[in-house]
Design a protein around this motif. Structure first.
Motif, mmCIF file in Angstrom:
data_model
loop_
_atom_site.group_PDB
_atom_site.id
_atom_site.type_symbol
_atom_site.label_atom_id
_atom_site.label_comp_id
_atom_site.label_asym_id
_atom_site.label_seq_id
_atom_site.Cartn_x
_atom_site.Cartn_y
_atom_site.Cartn_z
ATOM 1 N N LEU A 156 -45.766 -20.077 0.664
ATOM 2 C CA LEU A 156 -44.699 -19.078 0.754
ATOM 3 C C LEU A 156 -43.321 -19.737 0.651
ATOM 4 O O LEU A 156 -42.398 -19.207 0.015
ATOM 5 N N GLY A 157 -43.172 -20.900 1.290
ATOM 6 C CA GLY A 157 -41.887 -21.582 1.260
ATOM 7 C C GLY A 157 -41.506 -22.094 -0.115
ATOM 8 O O GLY A 157 -40.316 -22.266 -0.404
ATOM 9 N N ALA A 158 -42.498 -22.325 -0.978
ATOM 10 C CA ALA A 158 -42.214 -22.842 -2.310
ATOM 11 C C ALA A 158 -41.954 -21.746 -3.330
ATOM 12 O O ALA A 158 -41.511 -22.034 -4.447
ATOM 13 N N HIS A 159 -42.236 -20.497 -2.955
ATOM 14 C CA HIS A 159 -42.026 -19.413 -3.915
ATOM 15 C C HIS A 159 -40.537 -19.106 -4.043
ATOM 16 O O HIS A 159 -39.841 -18.922 -3.041
ATOM 17 N N PRO A 160 -39.987 -19.044 -5.257
ATOM 18 C CA PRO A 160 -38.531 -18.876 -5.422
ATOM 19 C C PRO A 160 -38.008 -17.521 -4.973
ATOM 20 O O PRO A 160 -36.816 -17.405 -4.661
ATOM 21 N N ASP A 161 -38.842 -16.483 -4.934
ATOM 22 C CA ASP A 161 -38.376 -15.150 -4.575
ATOM 23 C C ASP A 161 -38.514 -14.842 -3.090
ATOM 24 O O ASP A 161 -38.142 -13.758 -2.648
ATOM 25 N N VAL A 162 -39.040 -15.783 -2.315
ATOM 26 C CA VAL A 162 -39.164 -15.609 -0.866
ATOM 27 C C VAL A 162 -37.957 -16.243 -0.194
ATOM 28 O O VAL A 162 -37.553 -17.359 -0.531
ATOM 29 N N THR A 197 -37.840 -10.755 1.279
ATOM 30 C CA THR A 197 -37.396 -10.800 -0.109
ATOM 31 C C THR A 197 -36.080 -10.032 -0.234
ATOM 32 O O THR A 197 -35.707 -9.262 0.646
ATOM 33 N N SER A 198 -35.394 -10.250 -1.348
ATOM 34 C CA SER A 198 -34.140 -9.536 -1.595
ATOM 35 C C SER A 198 -34.437 -8.076 -1.922
ATOM 36 O O SER A 198 -35.376 -7.768 -2.650
ATOM 37 N N SER A 199 -33.601 -7.182 -1.382
ATOM 38 C CA SER A 199 -33.805 -5.751 -1.606
ATOM 39 C C SER A 199 -32.773 -5.166 -2.574
ATOM 40 O O SER A 199 -32.635 -3.945 -2.666
ATOM 41 N N ASP A 200 -32.033 -6.025 -3.278
ATOM 42 C CA ASP A 200 -31.045 -5.512 -4.234
ATOM 43 C C ASP A 200 -31.719 -4.652 -5.304
ATOM 44 O O ASP A 200 -31.193 -3.616 -5.702
ATOM 45 N N GLU A 201 -32.858 -5.099 -5.774
ATOM 46 C CA GLU A 201 -33.661 -4.308 -6.705
ATOM 47 C C GLU A 201 -34.970 -4.006 -6.001
ATOM 48 O O GLU A 201 -35.841 -4.870 -5.890
ATOM 49 N N TYR A 202 -35.127 -2.779 -5.518
ATOM 50 C CA TYR A 202 -36.233 -2.455 -4.613
ATOM 51 C C TYR A 202 -37.585 -2.646 -5.275
ATOM 52 O O TYR A 202 -38.497 -3.240 -4.693
ATOM 53 N N ARG A 203 -37.737 -2.166 -6.490
ATOM 54 C CA ARG A 203 -39.051 -2.264 -7.135
ATOM 55 C C ARG A 203 -39.438 -3.721 -7.359
ATOM 56 O O ARG A 203 -40.575 -4.113 -7.152
ATOM 57 N N ARG A 204 -38.472 -4.536 -7.809
ATOM 58 C CA ARG A 204 -38.750 -5.953 -8.007
ATOM 59 C C ARG A 204 -38.964 -6.650 -6.669
ATOM 60 O O ARG A 204 -39.871 -7.457 -6.503
ATOM 61 N N GLY A 205 -38.104 -6.323 -5.685
ATOM 62 C CA GLY A 205 -38.156 -7.025 -4.416
ATOM 63 C C GLY A 205 -39.331 -6.656 -3.544
ATOM 64 O O GLY A 205 -39.648 -7.378 -2.607
ATOM 65 N N THR A 206 -39.974 -5.536 -3.802
ATOM 66 C CA THR A 206 -41.083 -5.119 -2.949
ATOM 67 C C THR A 206 -42.408 -5.071 -3.699
ATOM 68 O O THR A 206 -43.336 -5.810 -3.387
ATOM 69 N N LEU A 207 -42.464 -4.219 -4.692
ATOM 70 C CA LEU A 207 -43.744 -3.977 -5.355
ATOM 71 C C LEU A 207 -44.182 -5.167 -6.199
ATOM 72 O O LEU A 207 -45.301 -5.676 -6.059
ATOM 73 N N GLN A 208 -43.314 -5.642 -7.093
ATOM 74 C CA GLN A 208 -43.727 -6.679 -8.041
ATOM 75 C C GLN A 208 -43.909 -8.028 -7.362
ATOM 76 O O GLN A 208 -44.903 -8.721 -7.599
ATOM 77 N N ILE A 209 -42.950 -8.430 -6.523
ATOM 78 C CA ILE A 209 -43.058 -9.733 -5.870
ATOM 79 C C ILE A 209 -44.265 -9.781 -4.942
ATOM 80 O O ILE A 209 -45.003 -10.777 -4.894
#
Length: 275
Positions: A205-211, A239-251
């Protein structure tokens, strides 16, 4: 009888000719007021957008200023025709009529006042992802009567401002960060170490760039259940919530797939994942 009718029609015609210049002037005033309101509201809106960091409030104030100028023009036109006194007299003298009119426009007034409160209170901004009752989507506009939300399915939902003000509103974007989680069930074997398994998952988890890796938003793991050599671990991460679909569903979907692949590569047999 014909003479009386002719006399009445002649009197009405004379009154019409007398009022006609006033009607023309009132109509001209109303047209000028509409033209001026459009120009001034555009000018005011441009300055508000340049000076304000909140386009939602700027757009709302622009709409209000436009209708204020139109209302002023309408009142001037009524004053020229001579209807202002008649209208005020009717509203002052007919209590029942005033009650009926007030009752008929109750919802409109309520939604308008709610829109004013929302514009200044600002529980959301344009493009924020919000949930109101069972509706979730991006805020696209705050109008004088409704709030426009575009759902992730592409539907435009117009919610009354009074409903938006009264109902609990969840803003997924305002904080900028959103916590998510999913469950991992792993058989670590009789010679395995559940602590080592947790460390491997934390390192992944720590190595993932979007976390998020900040101290205020560290990923962590909770052991929910263990039986024999099987452990149920729930992974929590931000995760960042600036883009909800990217920040929640896809990541989240990507992480679940990559976690399963990583565990299989390290020799854990058939790990299962769940929400």
């Amino acid at each position: 009888m014909l003479q009386d009718l002719n006399r009445v029609l002649s009197a009405y015609w004379q009154q019409f000719l007398y009022v006609l210049p006033k009607l023309a002037l009132a109509l001209l005033l109303l047209i000028v007021a509409i033209f001026v309101s459009n120009r001034l509201s555009t000018l005011i809106g441009g300055r508000l957008r340049r000076r304000s960091h909140d386009p939602l409030l700027a757009d709302f104030l622009t709409r209000i200023s436009k209708w204020v100028f139109v209302l002023i023009g309408l009142l001037l036109a009524m004053q020229v025709v001579g209807l202002s006194g008649v209208v005020s007299g009717l509203l002052a003298g007919a209590g029942l009529s005033a009650f009926i009119v007030g009752f008929a426009f109750k919802d409109i007034a309520e939604n308008f006042l709610a829109g004013v409160i929302l514009a200044f209170n600002r529980p959301f901004h344009i493009n924020d992802t919000v949930q109101i009752k069972d509706q979730i989507g991006h805020v696209e506009a705050l109008n004088l009567r409704t709030t426009l939300i575009r759902t992730f399915e592409g539907k435009h939902v117009f919610l009354p401002n009074s409903l938006v003000l009264k109902e609990p509103l969840v803003n997924f974007t305002r904080d900028g960060n959103l916590r998510q989680d999913f469950l991992v069930s792993v058989d670590y074997g009789e010679t395995g170490d559940p602590g080592r398994l947790q460390q491997q998952l934390l390192e992944f988890l720590g190595a993932h760039p979007d976390v998020q890796h900040e101290n205020a938003y560290p990923p962590y793991i909770i052991l929910e259940k263990t039986a024999g050599t099987t452990a149920d671990l729930r992974l929590y991460f931000w995760t960042s919530s600036d883009e909800y679909r990217r920040g929640t569903l896809q990541i989240k979907s990507e992480l679940m797939q990559k976690v399963k692949a990583m565990l299989q590569e390290k020799g854990y047999p058939a790990p299962s994942l769940a929400q």
